[in-house]
Design an enzyme around this catalytic site. Structure first.
Site, PDB file in Angstrom:
ATOM      1  N   HIS A  64     -51.896  20.534   3.553  1.00 57.41           N
ATOM      2  CA  HIS A  64     -51.618  19.124   3.843  1.00 57.41           C
ATOM      3  C   HIS A  64     -52.858  18.475   4.461  1.00 57.41           C
ATOM      4  O   HIS A  64     -53.325  17.416   4.027  1.00 57.41           O
ATOM      5  CB  HIS A  64     -50.467  18.972   4.853  1.00 57.41           C
ATOM      6  CG  HIS A  64     -49.108  19.250   4.313  1.00 57.41           C
ATOM      7  ND1 HIS A  64     -48.728  20.473   3.816  1.00 57.41           N
ATOM      8  CD2 HIS A  64     -48.004  18.454   4.206  1.00 57.41           C
ATOM      9  CE1 HIS A  64     -47.468  20.419   3.443  1.00 57.41           C
ATOM     10  NE2 HIS A  64     -47.004  19.198   3.662  1.00 57.41           N
ATOM     11  N   GLN A 106       0.833  -1.212   0.000  1.00 53.40           N
ATOM     12  CA  GLN A 106       0.000   0.000   0.000  1.00 53.40           C
ATOM     13  C   GLN A 106       0.864   1.257   0.000  1.00 53.40           C
ATOM     14  O   GLN A 106       0.508   2.264  -0.614  1.00 53.40           O
ATOM     15  CB  GLN A 106      -0.971  -0.015   1.179  1.00 53.40           C
ATOM     16  CG  GLN A 106      -1.958  -1.163   1.093  1.00 53.40           C
ATOM     17  CD  GLN A 106      -2.609  -1.288  -0.275  1.00 53.40           C
ATOM     18  OE1 GLN A 106      -3.421  -0.467  -0.678  1.00 53.40           O
ATOM     19  NE2 GLN A 106      -2.246  -2.327  -1.034  1.00 53.40           N
ATOM     20  N   HIS A 118       1.558   2.895  -3.400  1.00 48.63           N
ATOM     21  CA  HIS A 118       0.524   3.598  -4.163  1.00 48.63           C
ATOM     22  C   HIS A 118       0.784   5.091  -4.225  1.00 48.63           C
ATOM     23  O   HIS A 118       0.495   5.752  -5.226  1.00 48.63           O
ATOM     24  CB  HIS A 118      -0.852   3.405  -3.527  1.00 48.63           C
ATOM     25  CG  HIS A 118      -1.542   2.149  -3.963  1.00 48.63           C
ATOM     26  ND1 HIS A 118      -1.897   1.914  -5.259  1.00 48.63           N
ATOM     27  CD2 HIS A 118      -1.945   1.063  -3.263  1.00 48.63           C
ATOM     28  CE1 HIS A 118      -2.490   0.731  -5.354  1.00 48.63           C
ATOM     29  NE2 HIS A 118      -2.521   0.193  -4.146  1.00 48.63           N
ATOM     30  N   GLU A 173      -8.465   1.412   6.089  1.00 46.60           N
ATOM     31  CA  GLU A 173      -9.064   0.962   4.825  1.00 46.60           C
ATOM     32  C   GLU A 173      -8.936  -0.569   4.718  1.00 46.60           C
ATOM     33  O   GLU A 173      -9.906  -1.259   4.474  1.00 46.60           O
ATOM     34  CB  GLU A 173      -8.319   1.636   3.668  1.00 46.60           C
ATOM     35  CG  GLU A 173      -8.841   1.231   2.299  1.00 46.60           C
ATOM     36  CD  GLU A 173      -7.949   1.706   1.164  1.00 46.60           C
ATOM     37  OE1 GLU A 173      -6.764   2.058   1.407  1.00 46.60           O
ATOM     38  OE2 GLU A 173      -8.429   1.705   0.016  1.00 46.60           O
ATOM     39  N   HIS A 174      -7.716  -1.069   4.900  1.00 46.12           N
ATOM     40  CA  HIS A 174      -7.471  -2.521   4.845  1.00 46.12           C
ATOM     41  C   HIS A 174      -6.919  -2.996   6.184  1.00 46.12           C
ATOM     42  O   HIS A 174      -6.007  -2.366   6.716  1.00 46.12           O
ATOM     43  CB  HIS A 174      -6.413  -2.863   3.797  1.00 46.12           C
ATOM     44  CG  HIS A 174      -6.703  -2.335   2.435  1.00 46.12           C
ATOM     45  ND1 HIS A 174      -6.028  -1.262   1.893  1.00 46.12           N
ATOM     46  CD2 HIS A 174      -7.600  -2.729   1.510  1.00 46.12           C
ATOM     47  CE1 HIS A 174      -6.490  -1.026   0.683  1.00 46.12           C
ATOM     48  NE2 HIS A 174      -7.445  -1.896   0.423  1.00 46.12           N
ATOM     49  N   ASP A 201      -7.092  -6.561  -3.713  1.00 47.28           N
ATOM     50  CA  ASP A 201      -6.960  -5.498  -4.711  1.00 47.28           C
ATOM     51  C   ASP A 201      -7.324  -5.994  -6.106  1.00 47.28           C
ATOM     52  O   ASP A 201      -7.752  -5.213  -6.955  1.00 47.28           O
ATOM     53  CB  ASP A 201      -5.514  -4.977  -4.737  1.00 47.28           C
ATOM     54  CG  ASP A 201      -5.253  -3.971  -3.628  1.00 47.28           C
ATOM     55  OD1 ASP A 201      -6.224  -3.514  -3.017  1.00 47.28           O
ATOM     56  OD2 ASP A 201      -4.074  -3.634  -3.401  1.00 47.28           O
TER      57      ASP A 201
END
Ligand SMILES: NC(=O)c1ccc[n+]([C@@H]2O[C@H](COP(=O)([O-])OP(=O)(O)OC[C@H]3O[C@@H](n4cnc5c(N)ncnc54)[C@H](O)[C@@H]3O)[C@@H](O)[C@H]2O)c1
Ligand SMILES: N[C@H](CO)Cc1c[nH]c[nH+]1
Ligand SMILES: [Zn+2]
Length: 433
Positions: free
Chosen positions: A420, A259, A262, A327-328, A361
């Site tokens: 109404h 990761q 990235h 995230e992971h 992934d």
């Protein structure tokens, strides 16, 4: 070096809070730039998109070449090797099968007073899928965005993908073909998001924009939200590995680097109940960085935002994990299923040492577009639901209206909303005649 923390050390809380609040993206500068780009695309349309693509991606386009032609796609796809095609097809099949299970059901029932109630799911008509292409190209992200949209029944799918210097990954185009994408534009960044949201002569607007991207893409998605729907702000990648000492340090080092590579703003954290093992993993990361081709990205990410945290127990690891809301989350411990019962805030959980995050992934099946920056506390990864809307349905019979209408009238009076109440009363009067 990443930071080394120990929950038994004085000052741990302050250091851990600093780690959680480390500013990794979205500086005010980015937002100012993005606001200018969106305004430019809104006022000058294709001309602005073309100029910005030349500036940021060093690619000169015309309104006619903003989109890939069918011939260009066929030609590029023809160059894909059989092995690459087979891998992509396997991934597409597995992702499709997983997402088909997410399709929710319509519902309809009659309640005690005879009213028929329920809901119906319908897809958005047109979706724009952002596929990142700056530092790396992501055929897998095409599948992860387009397949759930297609499973949901979206009619028109448009992809934008930047192609710096005109370099195109043919697998991106093949992935688009395999997942039934209708249009592919070679544009990226905030200008792509603005074109999808507001439309230009060459790019018809969409109803929903999904997909990850860098800080410029994230800021643009925030700004166009409301004009169109968005899935989430999926920022720089993150991984948290919880591991006991009975693991291969090099495997975990690679998982952390997977990761980190990235983005320089990515975050990789190891939590372990064995300080010596934590050191061994950090050493293994340094060894791998000496030969990793993407060390120029992974190195700064690991050193600026990485962390190794020693805890007293795996229960304590789970508590910290919930505060990080990664995230992971990889659980490399003897009983990962048991530990996962306590790790409740995470985008995706990978159980056991034979489940590297990279499987998720690409090929596992679940989506890899996931909540980052602690937003897993309140949100989930991309799914079929992101491309569906739920419309509620109500049908009164005369008896049902007689039974519950008077209460509606009472509530309307309490809100001083005369029409109404009268719209119910007019019907009740007619029924009571
Ligand atoms: N969370 C997920 O599911 C997921 C999946 C894949 C990738 N990612 C993340 O997506 C991101 C991809 O980023 P990327 O940069 O490689 O590709 P990208 O496509 O997101 O961004 C490239 C574009 O950024 C714009 N840009 C670059 N510099 C700019 C500047 N100075 N001013 C204005 N615009 C500028 C350009 O238009 C360029 O086309 C990474 O952070 C990666 O971690 C996340
Ligand atoms: N790990 C990324 C999400 O954070 C998704 C991805 C695509 N390709 C490789 N990885
Ligand atoms: Zn990844």
């Amino acid at each position: 070096m990443p930071v080394f923390l120990d929950t038994t050390a004085p000052g741990f809380e302050a250091e851990f809070s600093a780690l959680l609040s480390a500013k990794r993206e979205d500086s005010p500068d980015v937002d100012a730039v993005v606001s200018g780009i969106i305004a430019d695309v809104r006022s000058r349309g294709d001309a602005a998109v073309i100029e910005l693509t030349s500036k940021f991606d060093r690619l000169d386009l015309t309104p006619e070449t903003l989109a890939f032609s069918r011939d260009e796609i066929d030609m590029a796809v023809g160059d894909v090797t059989p092995d690459d095609r087979a891998a992509l097809e396997l991934a597409a099949d597995r992702i499709r099968a997983y997402h088909q299970k997410q399709m929710p059901e319509d519902a309809s029932w009659q309640d005690a007073c005879g009213a028929t109630l329920g809901w119906r799911w319908t897809p958005v008509s047109a979706a724009g899928l952002y596929v990142p292409g700056g530092l790396a190209s992501y055929p897998s992200s095409v599948l992860m965005n387009a397949i759930p949209a297609k499973v949901a029944g979206v009619e028109r799918l448009a992809i934008t993908v930047p192609t710096p210097d005109g370099a195109v990954n043919p697998l991106v185009l093949l992935a688009a073909q395999l997942s039934g994408v209708d249009e592919i534009y070679r544009i990226g960044g905030a200008q792509a998001i603005a074109a999808l949201a507001y439309g230009t002569d060459a790019v018809a607007p969409v109803d929903k924009i999904t997909g990850p991207g860098n800080a410029f893409v994230a800021a643009a998605k925030r700004r166009v939200f409301g004009k169109v729907g968005i899935d989430m702000i999926a920022g720089p990648s993150e991984i948290l590995v919880i591991a006991d000492k009975d693991n291969n340090a090099d495997w975990l080092a690679l998982d952390l680097l997977s990761q980190a590579e990235h983005d320089e703003s990515a975050q990789s954290i190891l939590i372990t109940d064995d300080a010596a093992f934590g050191r061994a993993v950090a050493d293994a990361v340094e060894t791998r960085l000496q030969t990793l081709e993407r060390a120029a990205i992974a190195g700064p990410s690991w050193r600026d935002f990485g962390a190794v945290i020693t805890v007293r127990s795996l229960d304590e690891a789970a508590e910290l994990s919930n505060r990080i809301a990664p995230e992971h989350l990889e659980l490399c411990v003897a009983d990962p299923v048991a530990l996962s019962q306590n790790t409740v805030h995470a985008g995706a959980i990978f159980l056991g040492q034979y489940t590297p995050e990279a499987i998720g992934d690409y090929i596992g099946g679940p989506n890899h577009v996931l909540p980052t920056a602690r937003s897993a506390r309140f949100s989930s990864g991309l799914s079929v639901m992101d491309f569906l809307k739920r419309t509620t349905l109500s049908q009164m019979t005369p008896a049902a209206l007689r039974a519950i209408g008077p209460s509606a009238e009472t509530l309307a009076q309490s809100e001083s909303l005369e029409a109404h109440g009268l719209s119910v009363r007019a019907r009740l009067d007619q029924l009571n005649r």
